[in-house]
Design an enzyme around this catalytic site. Structure first.
Site, short mmCIF file in Angstrom:
data_model
loop_
_atom_site.label_atom_id
_atom_site.label_comp_id
_atom_site.label_asym_id
_atom_site.label_seq_id
_atom_site.Cartn_x
_atom_site.Cartn_y
_atom_site.Cartn_z
N TYR A 103 -0.67 -5.70 -4.93
CA TYR A 103 0.72 -5.76 -4.45
C TYR A 103 1.69 -5.96 -5.60
O TYR A 103 1.45 -6.76 -6.50
CB TYR A 103 0.90 -6.95 -3.50
N ARG A 105 5.13 -6.92 -4.86
CA ARG A 105 6.07 -7.18 -3.77
C ARG A 105 6.70 -8.57 -3.87
O ARG A 105 7.47 -8.94 -2.99
CB ARG A 105 5.34 -7.00 -2.43
N ALA A 256 -6.74 0.56 10.05
CA ALA A 256 -7.45 0.71 11.33
C ALA A 256 -6.96 -0.31 12.35
O ALA A 256 -6.76 0.01 13.53
CB ALA A 256 -8.95 0.57 11.12
N GLY A 257 -6.73 -1.54 11.90
CA GLY A 257 -6.27 -2.59 12.82
C GLY A 257 -4.89 -2.27 13.38
O GLY A 257 -4.59 -2.58 14.54
N ASP A 258 -4.07 -1.65 12.57
CA ASP A 258 -2.73 -1.28 13.05
C ASP A 258 -2.84 -0.14 14.07
O ASP A 258 -2.11 -0.12 15.07
CB ASP A 258 -1.84 -0.86 11.87
#
Ligand code: KDG
Length: 318
Positions: A103, A105, A256-258
């Site tokens: 990241y 961010r 995948a979870g999203d």
């Protein structure tokens, strides 16, 4: 609006060749961010979904904004922040089995999201508020924003759906456990992965783990079991296992979870039986893993229905 979600979206860079990123010379740029992934998934299925965050007032912020708008996500509440950049994230595919994320961010525009950015009427107008455990890990103001959004949703009768989405790189274990459990206790529906359940409560069988979630407060929990599918327990809808969908090769498991959340929420919006909603979530989660990128594999309605029926699987399973 069917669903409103909020949280950081980033530009994702993936090296075009596998191996360590230090040797990569060309990168593909894509869009990522757990909540906007869910929003794109819902929009592709024809639902009305709004996403917001702060984006940098820079080219990458505009890229995300334009992309999400093009996907049919309502971005009218997204804010451009001239004081901080859009966050970036790199996904290194060392081998098929070893994937690392990096990241960039810290102090991003999204980390400056604050409770004053919330539009009460916008949240109140949704059937579901979708949140993940990534946002509270980004900064104190992001955490306050999540809790304020939950308060608004609860006051206005909007169902709160929470995916713990534990990201260990973003905060300490102690803090993550404390805050995630606090949000779980306020949510109506939680969508943890089995490893997140273990992180929060210790190793357990899905049935027992689901009970621990329910004891915290939510009325429903859907435990994602990866290739094994999911186990759900709901105070009003019963309980059960939904088998996973076999796929030939996982190309990229991130997102995948999203996809699961988008499919599941879509099922709830259409008032499918709870089990069928979980099944749609499992199907989309499986499809997403067969594509490179976090949103690229999110299917339209026809594709997911065909996949569930098991027709033309050769076209879909790669
Ligand atoms: O769930 C997929 C997300 O992890 C990815 O799109 C990037 O939001 C992201 C994050 O914080 O890791």
């Amino acid at each position: 609006m069917d669903v409103v979600t909020l949280g950081e979206s980033m530009v994702l860079f993936t090296p075009e060749t596998p191996g360590y990123m230090r040797y990569a010379s060309t990168f593909t740029s894509k869009i990522a961010g757990a909540e906007s992934n869910v929003a794109v998934g819902l929009a592709r299925l024809g639902h009305h979904v709004g996403w917001f965050s702060r984006l940098g007032a820079d080219e990458f912020g505009k890229k995300i904004f334009t992309f999400l708008r093009g996907e049919g996500v309502d971005v009218s509440k997204a804010l451009f922040d001239g004081e901080a950049p859009t966050g970036l994230y790199f996904k290194e595919m060392v081998t098929d089995e070893e994937i690392n994320v990096y990241y960039y961010r810290g102090n991003s525009a999204a980390s400056r999201l604050s409770p004053e950015d919330l539009d009460e009427a916008y949240i109140a107008g949704a059937r579901y508020l979708h949140l993940t455990g990534i946002t509270p890990a980004l900064s104190a103001s992001c955490r306050e924003t999540v809790f304020k959004a939950i308060d608004i949703a609860k006051q206005k009768g909007v169902t709160v759906v929470f995916d713990p989405n534990l990201r260990r790189k973003l905060w300490s274990e102690e803090e993550a456990r404390r805050v995630l459990l606090d949000i779980v206790s306020k949510a109506d529906i939680v969508l943890p992965g089995i490893s997140e359940g273990e992180f929060l409560f210790g190793k357990d069988q899905p049935e027992d783990m689901a009970k621990k979630f329910i004891e915290c407060g939510p009325s429903s929990v859907v435990l994602k079991l990866g290739a094994e599918g999911a186990y759900y327990y709901s105070k009003h809808e019963g309980e059960g296992y939904v088998p996973g969908f076999p796929i030939k090769r996982v190309v990229d498991p991130v997102g995948a979870g999203d996809g699961f959340a988008a499919g599941f929420l879509s099922g709830l919006l259409e008032r499918l039986p709870f089990e069928k909603a979980v099944q749609r979530g499992a199907a989309i989660g499986a499809i997403v893993t067969t594509f490179s990128g976090d949103v690229e594999g999110l299917p339209d309605r026809k594709k997911v229905e065909t996949f569930i029926k098991g027709m033309n699987q050769e076209d879909i399973l790669r």
